[in-house]
Design an enzyme around this catalytic site. Structure first.
Site, PDB file in Angstrom:
ATOM      1  N   ASP A  10      16.265  32.093  30.426  1.00  0.00           N
ATOM      2  CA  ASP A  10      16.374  31.988  29.335  1.00  0.00           C
ATOM      3  C   ASP A  10      17.967  32.577  29.577  1.00  0.00           C
ATOM      4  O   ASP A  10      18.937  32.668  30.328  1.00  0.00           O
ATOM      5  CB  ASP A  10      16.324  33.290  28.937  1.00  0.00           C
ATOM      6  N   GLU A  25      17.532  27.743  27.747  1.00  0.00           N
ATOM      7  CA  GLU A  25      18.054  27.601  26.099  1.00  0.00           C
ATOM      8  C   GLU A  25      19.841  27.839  26.506  1.00  0.00           C
ATOM      9  O   GLU A  25      19.704  29.232  26.443  1.00  0.00           O
ATOM     10  CB  GLU A  25      17.293  28.949  26.212  1.00  0.00           C
TER      11      GLU A  25
END
Length: 776
Positions: free
Chosen positions: A431, A484
């Site tokens: 993330d 990401e």
């Protein structure tokens, strides 16, 4: 009396860095004889005696300098495995003395590797581990807190009294203690005292399980008690190259996929019931499904729709439901909201049994400030960077790891390996990579510090990511590591040995933004924005991309996928089908968030369920069939996945027909011979006799049509397929005369058998005609 008052006071006040120097069994010389003195500190005891393991004889202990500090001299040179009989009011209990067990689980080599940041299985050393010392079973505890004045263990076994189990500090700042006669299921915390005398109760950073929120204690767990049944899957994975495989990911938040009644507890295999965990105070009648229930319901659902992987929003323990799991306090603990560690293992096992991979969202970029977590762990900035310009995300209200500190880097790298090792997961999605690799991410001028070269890049964080990816693929070939990364950081998916970050996939955020902007437009205006559709092809081969329409796009007033679309209801559904059909034929692996397959009208609600009632309506049932068939098409056609990351896997036929908002292209398999032709019409205007050039002559079967009546479309198509015409078009010698449905995507494949049969039939006719002509 064999001890000074000062030494006793250090124990009584929790000020001794090594209580083993005072407590436990010690040899002394008295009157020329070697004897044993045993000392114990029991703050709630009225009387204590020593029970000899040899003859079970009891030796009363005497108070020394403090009414709760006891000692006893026994006329024997050595006494091991003795027990203490403790009288507390009307109750008596017999325990083994923790300070009689001096052997350490951590070796000097372990500590050296940890200090270097290279102990890849440190989670088997630090934390709480069921073990046996000198024939006595118990739990060994170890925690890194180098700047603490004292660390103790709290639990039901000592009435949460930090004076009873004080730990020993080693020269590297690791505190340890073996507590006999306890085992799995025990709740515990660390009581950390700093040099100012402030006391913090902390969960175990390496704890394998925590209590259900809002409770915060860690729980002793035996992770080796589960018997896995996925050996075939794991062996196959080792020899698989994900770049050439179909990957269609169903992104899911376990806590809001579907709920059950709080009045119907889940059953365990042994017939007992799972504890009921309410969704929220606002929904007292709803409970979360357990990992085992999800293994039955979610896995079968995902398998039926044809997805290859399930990606879970962070499953590591987190205190706040509203963080969606992205503010982690228990990095080594699957959240107890849905059951135990073994229950989560069962879920992964069941996925593998059904041919579905498991991806976990991993959050090494930041952590919350909750008092029981990592923040200010030993009274200092231990896990977070001490400079707030590096150590805090003010907009998120979270702290940033100190990636330049070896022990912190070791904690995170081992954590990534841990999920693959103990839980057999198949991938991680990392993330917010951009927030890690840039010093100035979401920070105004004056609130960030440049690196040593004067740049904005966080060099230590980038090096950490390279280390993690190198380790992942070294230990676990065939797994996924997905970034990401929302900026233009170069070479994210390039190997570490050429300077890349080492991921094997990266979310294509540019494609996502371009396509959502495009599809939110009135179709008439799309002719002026053809670049939104075509631009991603210019760079699709520069990284290994994954096309993602994730949870982030259906929250915070962004509307649902269906709600974003223009037009009347029919056009909204048709636009959704066109978007996903283009996505699944575009180069790149696929990820879509739960609920998009229905599709929902409302945004995702972390405290609600998906809008399952919509499946009562034909339009939504049609969409579910659409996604099932789309996944089947994608997974069954190598041309759509084998060369996702190579230039040779994609060819434009025509990307310039912006007047009609139509694009057409070819996707090729690795052998170059197997290919499919895709034609997309992004307006509600159908087109008859639309000509498209194709590379080979023959019959082209229409293998997919997003406008099929079965999906809720207008059922406009090409009657199963088309023969090519000898009409030069789009630089090809032959072309197809097609019917393009409104807001539709059609996919064609050359039917080689039918084409060869027709050619042979034509040759036979020509042969017969030639023979007849010769005979005449």
């Amino acid at each position: 009396m064999t001890i000074s008052a000062d030494q006793v006071n250090q124990i009584a006040w929790n000020h001794h860095h090594d209580p083993f120097q005072v407590l436990g069994s010690h040899q002394i010389e008295l009157s020329g004889k070697t004897m044993t003195v045993i000392r114990a500190y029991q703050p709630s005891a009225e009387a204590v005696s020593v029970i000899s393991p040899i003859d079970r004889k009891e030796y009363p202990m005497q108070s020394v300098h403090n009414p709760h500090f006891f000692e006893c001299v026994i006329n024997t040179p050595k006494l091991a495995n003795y027990q203490l009989k403790i009288k507390e009011g009307e109750h008596e209990r017999v325990i083994h003395d923790p300070y009689a067990f001096r052997s350490a689980k951590l070796t000097e080599f372990d500590l050296q590797l940890f200090g270097e940041g290279n102990h890849h299985r440190i989670y088997e050393k630090l934390g709480a581990h069921i073990t046996e010392v000198d024939g006595i079973k118990g739990v060994y505890f170890a925690v890194w807190a180098p700047n603490a004045r004292n660390v103790s263990i709290l639990g039901n076994f000592n009435y949460w009294d930090g004076r009873k189990h004080q730990m020993r500090k080693g020269h590297t700042g690791v505190w340890e203690l073996f507590i006999p006669d306890i085992g799995p299921g025990e709740s515990y915390k660390y009581e950390v005292k700093n040099w100012e005398g402030h006391i913090y109760e902390k969960s175990d950073p390496y704890g394998y399980q925590q209590e259900v929120r809002p409770k915060t204690a860690s729980i002793v767990v035996d992770l080796d008690s589960y018997t896995w049944n996925d050996q075939e899957w794991m062996e196959k994975r080792r020899h698989t190259d994900p770049l050439t495989q179909p990957i269609s990911v169903y992104e899911c938040h376990f806590g809001s996929w579907i709920h059950a009644s709080a009045h119907e507890p889940a059953k365990l295999p042994n017939g007992e019931t799972e504890p009921v965990v309410q969704v929220s105070e606002l929904r007292p009648d709803a409970r979360f499904l357990t990992y085992r229930e999800l293994a039955d319901r979610l896995v079968s659902y995902v398998k039926d729709l044809g997805y290859t992987h399930i990606e879970m929003l962070p499953v590591a323990e987190h205190p706040f439901d509203g963080s969606w799991g992205y503010q982690v306090t228990g990095f080594f603990a699957p959240t107890s909201r849905y059951g135990s560690a073994q229950d989560f293992m069962y879920f992964v096992d069941k996925c593998h049994e059904n041919g579905i991979g498991v991806i976990v969202d991993w959050v090494p970029g930041h952590f919350p400030k909750d008092g029981h977590g990592l923040a200010f762990f030993d009274g200092t900035h231990l896990y977070e960077h001490p400079d707030p310009r590096k150590g805090e995300h003010k907009q998120w209200g979270t702290l940033v790891f100190d990636y330049g500190r070896n022990e912190v880097r070791n904690f995170l790298a081992a954590n990534a390996l841990f999920w693959f090792d103990k839980y057999h997961i198949d991938g991680v999605r990392v993330d917010a990579v951009a927030s890690m690799v840039y010093h100035n991410y979401m920070r105004p001028d004056g609130e960030w510090v440049a690196n040593k070269y004067g740049g904005v890049e966080y060099i230590e964080a980038a090096d950490f990511l390279r280390q993690v990816n190198h380790l992942l693929f070294s230990y676990y070939p065939g797994v996924l590591s997905i970034a990401e990364e929302s900026t233009s950081w170069p070479m994210v998916t390039w190997p570490t040995y050429v300077g890349g970050l080492g991921f094997n996939f990266k979310w294509n955020m540019g494609w996502m933004h371009d396509m959502l902007d495009y599809f939110e437009m009135d179709p008439w205006f799309r002719q002026f924005h053809q670049n939104n559709v075509t631009f991603s092809i210019w760079y699709h081969h520069t990284e290994n991309y994954m096309l993602a329409l994730s949870h982030d796009e259906v929250v915070h007033c962004k509307s649902s996928i269906l709600g974003k679309m223009p037009g009347d209801n029919w056009q909204k559904f048709a636009n959704v089908r066109a978007l996903f059909a283009y996505m699944f034929t575009h180069p790149g692996k696929k990820t879509m968030f739960m609920g998009m397959e229905l599709p929902q009208w409302g945004e995702w609600d972390v405290w609600g369920d998906l809008e399952w009632h919509l499946l009562e309506f034909d339009a939504h049932q049609g969409m579910k069939r659409f996604f099932r068939d789309l996944n089947h098409l994608y997974c069954s056609e190598p041309a759509l996945y084998e060369q996702d990351c190579n230039e040779g896997g994609f060819e434009w036929i025509d990307c310039n027909d912006n007047n009609h908002s139509v694009v057409s292209f070819i996707r090729r398999a690795k052998d170059g011979k197997d290919f499919v032709v895709t034609v997309c019409n992004f307006t509600p205007q159908p087109h008859s006799h639309y000509r498209v050039g194709v590379p080979e002559p023959g019959f082209y079967t229409e293998i997919f049509n997003s406008d099929a009546g079965n999906y809720g479309g207008s059922n406009m198509g090409n009657l199963g397929g088309k023969w090519t015409d000898d009409w030069f078009f789009h630089d090809y010698q032959q072309s197809l005369d097609l019917c393009l449905p409104p807001l539709g995507v059609v996919v064609f494949q050359l039917d080689k058998k039918k084409t060869i049969a027709m050619i042979q039939e034509s040759e036979d006719v020509e042969t017969v005609e030639a023979k007849a002509k010769n005979a005449s």
